[in-house]
Design a protein around this motif. Structure first.
Motif, PDB file in Angstrom:
ATOM      1  N   GLY A 104      40.902  54.609  32.641  1.00 55.15           N
ATOM      2  CA  GLY A 104      40.803  53.252  33.179  1.00 55.15           C
ATOM      3  C   GLY A 104      42.092  52.838  33.868  1.00 55.15           C
ATOM      4  O   GLY A 104      42.988  53.653  34.119  1.00 55.15           O
ATOM      5  N   ASN A 105      42.176  51.535  34.169  1.00 56.43           N
ATOM      6  CA  ASN A 105      43.298  51.071  35.000  1.00 56.43           C
ATOM      7  C   ASN A 105      44.620  50.938  34.248  1.00 56.43           C
ATOM      8  O   ASN A 105      45.692  51.058  34.835  1.00 56.43           O
ATOM      9  N   LYS A 106      44.548  50.690  32.929  1.00 57.99           N
ATOM     10  CA  LYS A 106      45.796  50.356  32.219  1.00 57.99           C
ATOM     11  C   LYS A 106      46.859  51.472  32.263  1.00 57.99           C
ATOM     12  O   LYS A 106      48.033  51.182  32.467  1.00 57.99           O
ATOM     13  N   PRO A 107      46.453  52.740  32.028  1.00 58.41           N
ATOM     14  CA  PRO A 107      47.493  53.778  31.969  1.00 58.41           C
ATOM     15  C   PRO A 107      48.354  53.880  33.236  1.00 58.41           C
ATOM     16  O   PRO A 107      49.507  54.294  33.159  1.00 58.41           O
ATOM     17  N   ARG A 108      47.809  53.497  34.375  1.00 59.86           N
ATOM     18  CA  ARG A 108      48.646  53.526  35.586  1.00 59.86           C
ATOM     19  C   ARG A 108      49.838  52.564  35.443  1.00 59.86           C
ATOM     20  O   ARG A 108      50.938  52.837  35.907  1.00 59.86           O
ATOM     21  N   LYS A 109      49.568  51.409  34.818  1.00 57.34           N
ATOM     22  CA  LYS A 109      50.648  50.414  34.658  1.00 57.34           C
ATOM     23  C   LYS A 109      51.697  50.921  33.679  1.00 57.34           C
ATOM     24  O   LYS A 109      52.897  50.677  33.837  1.00 57.34           O
ATOM     25  N   TYR A 110      51.228  51.646  32.652  1.00 55.81           N
ATOM     26  CA  TYR A 110      52.151  52.089  31.599  1.00 55.81           C
ATOM     27  C   TYR A 110      53.185  53.080  32.118  1.00 55.81           C
ATOM     28  O   TYR A 110      54.236  53.245  31.505  1.00 55.81           O
ATOM     29  N   THR A 118      40.103  44.150  23.032  1.00 55.43           N
ATOM     30  CA  THR A 118      40.925  44.372  24.232  1.00 55.43           C
ATOM     31  C   THR A 118      41.046  45.842  24.647  1.00 55.43           C
ATOM     32  O   THR A 118      41.472  46.690  23.856  1.00 55.43           O
ATOM     33  N   ASN A 119      40.700  46.098  25.918  1.00 53.87           N
ATOM     34  CA  ASN A 119      40.881  47.456  26.464  1.00 53.87           C
ATOM     35  C   ASN A 119      42.366  47.752  26.592  1.00 53.87           C
ATOM     36  O   ASN A 119      42.823  48.867  26.335  1.00 53.87           O
ATOM     37  N   HIS A 120      43.092  46.748  27.030  1.00 54.67           N
ATOM     38  CA  HIS A 120      44.539  46.925  27.202  1.00 54.67           C
ATOM     39  C   HIS A 120      45.211  47.271  25.875  1.00 54.67           C
ATOM     40  O   HIS A 120      46.048  48.169  25.796  1.00 54.67           O
ATOM     41  N   VAL A 166      37.539  45.547  43.912  1.00 54.48           N
ATOM     42  CA  VAL A 166      38.259  45.814  42.665  1.00 54.48           C
ATOM     43  C   VAL A 166      38.186  44.573  41.769  1.00 54.48           C
ATOM     44  O   VAL A 166      38.091  43.442  42.258  1.00 54.48           O
ATOM     45  N   THR A 167      38.235  44.806  40.469  1.00 52.25           N
ATOM     46  CA  THR A 167      38.170  43.704  39.511  1.00 52.25           C
ATOM     47  C   THR A 167      39.510  42.966  39.441  1.00 52.25           C
ATOM     48  O   THR A 167      40.567  43.602  39.462  1.00 52.25           O
ATOM     49  N   VAL A 168      39.435  41.632  39.311  1.00 50.82           N
ATOM     50  CA  VAL A 168      40.655  40.851  39.089  1.00 50.82           C
ATOM     51  C   VAL A 168      40.546  40.171  37.723  1.00 50.82           C
ATOM     52  O   VAL A 168      39.678  39.321  37.507  1.00 50.82           O
ATOM     53  N   GLY A 169      41.419  40.601  36.804  1.00 47.01           N
ATOM     54  CA  GLY A 169      41.425  40.012  35.461  1.00 47.01           C
ATOM     55  C   GLY A 169      42.784  39.406  35.193  1.00 47.01           C
ATOM     56  O   GLY A 169      43.002  38.197  35.351  1.00 47.01           O
ATOM     57  N   SER A 170      43.737  40.272  34.830  1.00 52.16           N
ATOM     58  CA  SER A 170      45.106  39.786  34.608  1.00 52.16           C
ATOM     59  C   SER A 170      46.002  40.069  35.828  1.00 52.16           C
ATOM     60  O   SER A 170      47.202  39.867  35.769  1.00 52.16           O
ATOM     61  N   LEU A 171      45.435  40.566  36.895  1.00 51.11           N
ATOM     62  CA  LEU A 171      45.975  40.585  38.272  1.00 51.11           C
ATOM     63  C   LEU A 171      46.653  41.860  38.787  1.00 51.11           C
ATOM     64  O   LEU A 171      46.641  42.122  39.993  1.00 51.11           O
ATOM     65  N   ALA A 172      47.305  42.648  37.930  1.00 50.29           N
ATOM     66  CA  ALA A 172      48.192  43.692  38.469  1.00 50.29           C
ATOM     67  C   ALA A 172      47.448  44.773  39.253  1.00 50.29           C
ATOM     68  O   ALA A 172      48.003  45.333  40.207  1.00 50.29           O
ATOM     69  N   THR A 173      46.210  45.053  38.863  1.00 49.31           N
ATOM     70  CA  THR A 173      45.469  46.109  39.563  1.00 49.31           C
ATOM     71  C   THR A 173      45.295  45.725  41.032  1.00 49.31           C
ATOM     72  O   THR A 173      45.670  46.477  41.942  1.00 49.31           O
ATOM     73  N   CYS A 174      44.753  44.545  41.241  1.00 53.58           N
ATOM     74  CA  CYS A 174      44.509  44.079  42.605  1.00 53.58           C
ATOM     75  C   CYS A 174      45.832  43.825  43.351  1.00 53.58           C
ATOM     76  O   CYS A 174      45.992  44.226  44.500  1.00 53.58           O
ATOM     77  N   ASN A 199      36.646  52.043  40.241  1.00 52.24           N
ATOM     78  CA  ASN A 199      36.094  52.041  38.874  1.00 52.24           C
ATOM     79  C   ASN A 199      37.231  52.046  37.846  1.00 52.24           C
ATOM     80  O   ASN A 199      37.820  53.076  37.548  1.00 52.24           O
ATOM     81  N   SER A 200      37.491  50.873  37.280  1.00 52.23           N
ATOM     82  CA  SER A 200      38.711  50.675  36.492  1.00 52.23           C
ATOM     83  C   SER A 200      38.519  50.801  34.986  1.00 52.23           C
ATOM     84  O   SER A 200      39.476  50.638  34.228  1.00 52.23           O
ATOM     85  N   LYS A 201      37.286  51.092  34.529  1.00 57.47           N
ATOM     86  CA  LYS A 201      37.046  51.141  33.077  1.00 57.47           C
ATOM     87  C   LYS A 201      36.967  52.585  32.598  1.00 57.47           C
ATOM     88  O   LYS A 201      36.207  53.387  33.147  1.00 57.47           O
TER      89      LYS A 201
END
Ligand SMILES: Cc1ncc(COP(=O)(O)O)c(C=O)c1O
Length: 360
Positions: free
Chosen positions: A58-64, A87-89, A194-202, A326-328
């Motif tokens: 999913g999208n989180k590991p890219r941020k990590y 929480t997925n994060h 793309v999904t916008v939730g807590s913003l960083a992906t977008c 696909n971010s999940k």
């Protein structure tokens, strides 16, 4: 350097920013054949960020890759972070932090129960998170503040890891997409959903695509309250990430005023409440199954439902190259969840397992 990430290849001076390898990259990008056929659209593509990691993608590991590197540089040992109980994060943090010898403490608020929420909650425990159930946001703020005060080895990671540093993970993702355009895996997309939730992906994608000078317009589908996941806030976060980059390399152009033109944030598919399904998201999940994609209704189902609606309402022309991000994570966690008895969790969490009629 053979294993260098696309962002550092483009701007070598950014190598001074701490970075650690977390994900499998590049993630594949391919056409959604069945979905394209069903919608009578020439080319709907999917960027498979569900596959960023075998255990939890999913999208989180890219941020990590940037957030964890910073934590390790500061010699911290414990991550404190927050979210709802499923929480997925929080789960992604727990899974990946452990690989770097970091412990995760989750400060969690109640949410509507679903099978995914329950499974994530069990997995938080399986992967070793310390769980804290909070009464409300104020209670949570105080608990985290107190822990940070007394524990000098603790470090707070913001909701969804959507800090300016986390955003760099998606600036890098944009350059990864640029590589896939350059090597002709895909032609230059006209639009990306793309999904916008807590913003960083977008935010990271908007900034990265602007710097990479590709023509792609971004449609961010808001899945959290519009006051939270606004276009303004997304651009502000992108601009903060750009500041970090320009501090290391002042030759990077200041494109902060250009970002607005590239982005639409649309909350029409939100359905009024975070985490609650819409009929359209459920339909999108069924359509995506025909391309063997496993979506869910909180984030990716709603986002694909937006893409489908834009096509059906002819808001985008039939010939556009459209990408669905696909971010999940699509990794199956059932085996891990099955290892845990809910009685193993702290007592306060037992109530979520005691009335199965509450689980949708
Ligand atoms: C699966 C999934 N996709 C997309 C998002 C949205 O990404 P971001 O929080 O970076 O806006 C989230 C989290 O909010 C998520 O868990």
């Amino acid at each position: 350097m053979a294993d260098e990430i696309p962002l550092f290849r483009k701007y070598p001076k950014l190598r001074s920013i701490p970075w650690v390898s977390v994900i499998n990259s590049p993630t594949p990008i391919h056409k959604m054949e069945q979905t394209s056929k069903e919608l009578n659209h020439k080319a709907i593509w999917v960027k498979r960020d569900d596959l960023t990691h075998d255990i939890y993608g999913g999208n989180k590991p890219r941020k990590y890759e940037f957030v964890f590197a910073n934590i390790l540089k500061k010699n911290k040992k414990r991550i404190l972070t927050q979210g709802a109980i499923g929480t997925n994060h929080g789960l992604a943090t727990t899974v990946h932090a452990k690989r770097f010898g970091l412990e995760t403490h989750l400060y969690l608020l109640e949410q509507k129960l679903s099978q995914t929420v329950i499974e994530n909650l069990l997995c938080h425990h399986y992967f070793g998170a310390k769980l804290n159930l909070m009464k409300n946001k104020n209670h949570r703020k105080l608990a985290i503040k107190t822990k940070l005060f007394f524990d000098r080895k603790a470090y707070f990671v913001t909701t969804g890891a959507s800090s300016p540093l986390g955003t760099l993970g998606f600036v890098n993702a944009a350059f990864e997409l640029k590589d896939q355009i350059d090597d002709k895996t895909i032609s230059e997309p006209d639009r990306l959903f793309v999904t916008v939730g807590s913003l960083a992906t977008c935010a990271g994608l908007v900034l990265g695509l602007e710097l990479a000078q590709v023509k792609t317009q971004i449609v961010g589908i808001g899945v959290t309250d519009p006051s939270w996941s606004s276009k303004k806030a997304t651009i502000e976060l992108a601009s903060k990430a750009l500041e970090i980059m320009r501090k290391e390399d002042p030759s990077i152009p200041d494109v902060s005023n250009e970002l607005e033109k590239r982005l639409v944030v649309d909350h029409s598919y939100f359905g009024g409440q975070y985490g609650v399904p819409t009929d359209e998201a459920l339909e999108a999940i069924e359509i995506a199954k025909k391309d063997k994609l496993k979506l869910e209704y909180v984030y990716t189902g709603k986002t694909l439902s937006g893409l489908i609606d834009y096509i059906r309402k002819e808001k985008i022309s039939k010939n556009e190259v459209v990408v669905f991000w696909n971010s999940k994570s699509s990794a199956d966690l059932t085996d891990f969840a099955n290892e845990v008895k809910h009685q193993d969790l702290p007592r306060k969490f037992h109530k979520f397992f005691e009335d199965s009629t509450q689980i949708s």
